[in-house]
Design a protein around this motif. Structure first.
Motif: not given
Length: 277
Positions: A132-144, A157-162
């Motif tokens: 999900p966070v990786s799909y946000c591309l350059d907007e990932y800071p906003r998602a986080i 807060v647990v997140m998995g990313v590519d």
């Protein structure tokens, strides 16, 4: 594909695959072991965060897909809100909770991690696994920032990313070598479903999480050097080596290596953080 049209593309693609998502049964033992290790590492770290005194948590499973992990939270007595862009995936999640007898502990919401439809400080644990966070591309800071915003102060807060290293090596060896340098430099690559994703370096991930108002406990890789480890075990044990029979040993080695500084070699990176109190 633009950032504006990507959420619709993600929703459509996952609606398409939702009927058979998580139902694949890879015949190659190595692939089955890989995903066994991936899920083991993901859940083992999260399970340690869960209270043992009977307290019930409000859990957000953001981008929760078919509810694989969300149902596990519910089975341990917690209330889970599963959010996903894809209505089709949410139907699969509903079915997963139903099979587990946990529908009363679940809510299902169509939504985007870039704009979570929840008030600040709504959840005692925020979980966002996969892409999900990786799909946000350059907007990932906003998602986080959104994921941290909806967590109560001090909550995990647990997140998995590519992982960019893995994306670079994979592109170089198995996809198109001419594209590998651009992947290494920009982090722009694609997921197995052909959708664009952002692959992270450790540094940019650390900076984004801290900027969002969270403190990092750990970032680890999952799995790490997996196929290389399997190859080394086979070479050491000889042609009679049975990888599936050795799966407990393999998982134990992965568990140790994942937390011993091999994060950069992981297929994914898992962030274990907390919203600042």
């Amino acid at each position: 594909m633009s950032a504006a049209t990507l959420p619709s593309a993600i929703s459509s693609r996952y609606d398409e695959v939702s009927p058979k998502y998580d139902q694949a049964s890879p015949q190659q033992v190595a692939i089955k072991l890989f995903w066994l290790a991936y899920e083991h590492l993901t859940w083992t770290a999260v399970e340690k965060l869960l209270p043992t005194d009977g307290r019930t948590l409000r859990v957000l499973d953001a981008g929760g897909g078919g509810g694989k992990y969300g149902a596990r939270f519910a089975e341990r007595g917690h209330h889970v809100t599963v959010l996903d862009l894809s209505p089709g995936m949410l139907e699969q999640a509903r079915a997963s909770f139903s099979r587990a007898g946990q529908l009363e502990r679940a809510s299902f919401v169509v939504g985007n991690v870039l704009e979570l439809p929840f008030a600040e400080k709504s959840f005692d644990l925020v979980f966002c696994e996969g892409d999900p966070v990786s799909y946000c591309l350059d907007e990932y800071p906003r998602a986080i920032r959104e994921l941290v915003r909806v967590a109560v102060p001090g909550a995990p807060v647990v997140m998995g990313v590519d992982n960019r290293y893995e994306a670079f090596v994979g592109t170089l060896k198995y996809v198109k070598a001419a594209d590998a340098l651009a992947v290494l430099q920009t982090g722009k690559t694609k997921c197995p479903y052909g959708l664009p994703v952002h692959a992270f370096t450790l540094k940019e991930l650390q900076e984004a999480v801290k900027a969002a108002g969270a403190e990092i406990d750990e970032i680890f890789g999952k799995p790490v050097l997996f196929f290389e480890l399997l190859e080394a075990m086979k070479a050491a044990r000889g042609p009679e080596f049975d990888a599936w029979a050795a799966r407990d040993e393999l998982l134990a080695l992965q568990e140790r290596m994942a937390h011993e500084g091999f994060a950069a070699t992981g297929q994914h990176l898992q962030v274990m953080a907390r919203r600042k109190a």
